[in-house]
Design a protein around this motif. Structure first.
Motif, short mmCIF file in Angstrom:
data_model
loop_
_atom_site.label_atom_id
_atom_site.label_comp_id
_atom_site.label_asym_id
_atom_site.label_seq_id
_atom_site.Cartn_x
_atom_site.Cartn_y
_atom_site.Cartn_z
N ALA A 101 14.26 3.98 42.22
CA ALA A 101 13.43 2.79 42.03
C ALA A 101 12.66 3.00 40.73
CB ALA A 101 12.47 2.61 43.19
N MET A 102 12.38 1.92 40.04
CA MET A 102 11.66 2.02 38.78
C MET A 102 10.28 1.39 38.91
SD MET A 102 14.72 1.26 36.06
CE MET A 102 15.27 -0.23 36.87
N LEU A 103 9.32 2.01 38.24
CA LEU A 103 7.98 1.46 38.14
C LEU A 103 7.78 0.95 36.72
CD1 LEU A 103 5.92 4.16 40.07
CD2 LEU A 103 6.90 2.03 40.93
N PHE A 104 7.17 -0.22 36.61
CA PHE A 104 7.02 -0.88 35.31
C PHE A 104 5.55 -1.06 34.96
CE2 PHE A 104 11.00 -2.26 37.18
CZ PHE A 104 11.90 -2.18 36.12
N ASP A 105 5.26 -1.12 33.66
CA ASP A 105 3.91 -1.44 33.23
C ASP A 105 3.77 -2.96 33.10
OD1 ASP A 105 5.10 -2.15 30.78
OD2 ASP A 105 4.32 -0.40 29.71
N ALA A 106 2.64 -3.42 32.62
CA ALA A 106 2.37 -4.86 32.52
C ALA A 106 3.34 -5.57 31.57
CB ALA A 106 0.93 -5.10 32.05
N ASP A 107 3.92 -4.84 30.62
CA ASP A 107 4.89 -5.41 29.68
C ASP A 107 6.32 -5.28 30.16
OD1 ASP A 107 2.84 -6.08 27.85
OD2 ASP A 107 2.86 -4.04 27.04
N HIS A 108 6.48 -4.92 31.41
CA HIS A 108 7.79 -4.72 32.06
C HIS A 108 8.60 -3.61 31.40
CE1 HIS A 108 10.47 -5.86 35.24
NE2 HIS A 108 11.50 -5.82 34.41
#
Length: 149
Positions: A101-108
């Motif tokens: 699974a990937m975690l993203f920041d606010a800028d995807h």
């Protein structure tokens, strides 16, 4: 999620390895199951490259895929189980099955990848033995058939 679930306790106690890496592939989380499967204590694994569990012959292919996933934010292994060889601290070969699974920041932009890993060595060895036995039986059947004579 109900507020009474302790995520740290969950990750610590789950039977499958939970390994989290940053965008560069450095290990940032390593639970007790990862210690049991791979033989590295948490203190030994944290900050290390995933190379500690990837057989040398597979590292280039792994890092090519990892870098592509980081650049695109897309992976097919979030739903499909990937089965690959791995190595433990002693250098012994393992067969592992995992999803990510990937975690993203606010800028995807991908910031971390979470892997949930199971030691699949026993199943892999059983399947290999069964395939060998089937091949032996098929060879015996072919040798005994009238068409073989």
């Amino acid at each position: 999620m109900p507020p009474d679930i302790d995520l740290k306790a969950l990750v610590a106690s789950v039977g499958d390895a939970v390994v989290v890496c940053d965008a560069q592939g450095a290990i940032t989380l390593w639970n007790a199951a990862a210690e049991r499967i791979f033989g590295y204590a948490q203190a030994e694994a944290l900050g290390q490259s995933l190379d500690i569990i990837i057989p040398e012959r597979l590292r280039k292919r792994h890092w090519d895929g990892y870098d592509k996933t980081m650049a695109t934010g897309i992976t097919r292994y979030g739903h499909d189980v990937l089965r690959v060889p791995a190595i433990n601290k002693a250098g012994a070969s393992l067969s592992i099955a995992f999803t990510v699974a990937m975690l993203f920041d606010a800028d995807h932009k991908v910031t971390q990848i979470i892997s949930v890993i199971r030691d699949d060595t026993a199943r892999f060895n059983e399947e290999r033995a069964l395939r060998k036995r089937v091949a032996e039986l098929e060879a015996q059947l072919a040798a005994a058939s009238p068409a073989a004579g």
